[in-house]
Design an enzyme around this catalytic site. Structure first.
Site, short mmCIF file in Angstrom:
data_model
loop_
_atom_site.label_atom_id
_atom_site.label_comp_id
_atom_site.label_asym_id
_atom_site.label_seq_id
_atom_site.Cartn_x
_atom_site.Cartn_y
_atom_site.Cartn_z
CG ASP A 1 -0.31 -0.48 2.49
OD1 ASP A 1 0.93 -0.40 2.59
OD2 ASP A 1 -1.03 -0.91 3.40
CG ASN B 1 -9.04 -2.29 11.69
OD1 ASN B 1 -8.08 -2.91 11.21
ND2 ASN B 1 -9.51 -1.18 11.15
CG HIS C 1 -6.01 -2.79 8.51
ND1 HIS C 1 -6.18 -1.47 8.89
CD2 HIS C 1 -4.68 -3.03 8.67
CE1 HIS C 1 -5.02 -0.97 9.25
NE2 HIS C 1 -4.09 -1.89 9.13
C1 GLP Z 1 -0.76 -0.30 8.74
C2 GLP Z 1 -0.48 -0.94 7.36
C3 GLP Z 1 -0.52 -2.43 7.42
C4 GLP Z 1 0.12 -2.87 8.72
C5 GLP Z 1 -0.77 -2.48 9.87
C6 GLP Z 1 -0.17 -2.74 11.23
O1 GLP Z 1 -1.60 0.74 8.77
N1 GLP Z 1 -1.26 -0.49 6.27
O2 GLP Z 1 0.14 -2.99 6.29
O3 GLP Z 1 0.27 -4.27 8.74
O4 GLP Z 1 -1.25 -1.17 9.74
O5 GLP Z 1 0.86 -1.86 11.52
P1 GLP Z 1 1.87 -2.06 12.73
O6 GLP Z 1 2.78 -3.16 12.31
O7 GLP Z 1 2.57 -0.74 12.84
O8 GLP Z 1 1.07 -2.40 13.90
#
Ligand code: GLP
Length: 271
Positions: free
Chosen positions: A67, A137, A139
C-alpha cells in the site's frame, strides 16, 4: 493455516528472516511482497544484516509493496516508498527499478493506477512470498473491515481507528493522510505463500478473529483461512487470545518431525 507461536518479537523476526533467506537462496529472482508498519521493521533489520554478512542477495529480486498513502509524495519521509528505501532498499543490493509501490500521483486516476499495479504484478509472474502485518481491527494492507473479499488494488478510506493507531507516527500538526492505495484482498490472496507477522498484546483480538473467528469481511485477515499456504508468526502476547493454542504447538511438533523425515512437505513456490 500454519500457526507458529514464538517467545518474543525477536524470534518472530528471526524465523521470518530465515524463511525469506531460504526462498532467496533457492530462487534468486523471487518476487517478494512487502508490508510497512512497525511490525516488520525487525525483519528488515535482519535481512539487512544477512545481506551484509553475504548470506543473501536481492540483486535480481522484484518487490511489490502492499500500500501507499494518497496525497503523499514519494520523497516525503512519511510515504511508504521512503519507509522501504530507508528500512531496506537503500541498505541492500536490490535494483530500485524492480521495486514497486502503488503510488498515485496527483494528476493520475487512482482507478488506472490500481489496474496498472495489478498488471505489473501479473507481468512479474505474481508474488512468491507476501509479508503481511495485521491492523488492530483485522485489516491487511489497508483493506479495512467491510472491504470486499474479492477486491483488487484500489483506493480505500482509512477507518478512524486506523488513523488513531497510526497517529503516533505523525507530528501534531503534520498532514495525516486519510486515503491510501492498497492491494486488494484478492490481490494478496494471489501470492503463492503468505507470511503474516503479529506481535504485542494490541493485536491479540485481531489475531484470534483471524485464526479462530468466522470468515468475514469484518475481519479482512480472516480470508487467510482460505489460503493454501499461509503461515502466521506470533509472539506470546499476540497469541494470548487464541483458544486452540495447545493444538498449534502440538501440530508444530508433529510438523517438525514430519519435516525431519520427509523434508519440506509443501513448497508452493517450487524451484
Ligand atoms: C498499517 C499498514 C498495514 C500494517 C498495519 C499494522 O496501517 N497499512 O500494512 O500491517 O497497519 O501496523 P503495525 O505493524 O505498525 O502495527
Amino acid at each position: 493455516m500454519e500457526v507458529v507461536i514464538l517467545k518474543n518479537s525477536d524470534q518472530v523476526a528471526q524465523y521470518a528472516a530465515e524463511l525469506v533467506g531460504t526462498l532467496l537462496k533457492s530462487r534468486s529472482d523471487a518476487v517478494l511482497g512487502f508490508a510497512t508498519g512497525s511490525t516488520p521493521l525487525a525483519l528488515y533489520q535482519r535481512l539487512v544484516a544477512d545481506y551484509q554478512a553475504g548470506k543473501i542477495s536481492f540483486k535480481t529480486v522484484t518487490s511489490f509493496n502492499l500500500d501507499e498513502y494518497l496525497g503523499v509524495a514519494p520523497d516525503n519521509p512519511q510515504s511508504y516508498r521512503s519507509y522501504m528505501n530507508r528500512e531496506l532498499f537503500d541498505q541492500v543490493d536490490i535494483d530500485k527499478q524492480n521495486t514497486f509501490v502503488p503510488a498515485c500521483r496527483d494528476n493520475e486516476n487512482p482507478h488506472d493506477v490500481g489496474l496498472g499495479y495489478e498488471q505489473q504484478m501479473r507481468g512479474a509472474g505474481g508474488v512468491d512470498l507476501q509479508v503481511l502485518g495485521i491492523g488492530a481491527n483485522g485489516h491487511i494492507g489497508f483493506n479495512e473491515p467491510s472491504s470486499s473479499l474479492r477486491s483488487r488494488t484500489r483506493v480505500k478510506t482509512l477507518t478512524r481507528q486506523t488513523l488513531q493507531d497510526n497517529s503516533r507516527l505523525f507530528a501534531r500538526d503534520e498532514f495525516q493522510p486519510k486515503l491510501a492505495m492498497t492491494m486488494g484482498i484478492a490481490s494478496i490472496m494471489d501470492a503463492r505463500k503468505i507470511l503474516l507477522l503479529a506481535t504485542g498484546a494490541g493485536k491479540a483480538g485481531a489475531v484470534a478473529d483471524m485464526i479462530e473467528g468466522p470468515l468475514t469481511a469484518m475481519c479482512p485477515a480472516s480470508i487467510l483461512q482460505m489460503h493454501e499456504h499461509a503461515t502466521i508468526l506470533l509472539d506470546e502476547q499476540a497469541a494470548s487470545g487464541l483458544q486452540n493454542r495447545d493444538y498449534y504447538d502440538w501440530a508444530n511438533v508433529q510438523n517438525e518431525s514430519l519435516q525431519d523425515r520427509f523434508g519440506l512437505l509443501a513448497d508452493p513456490i517450487g524451484s
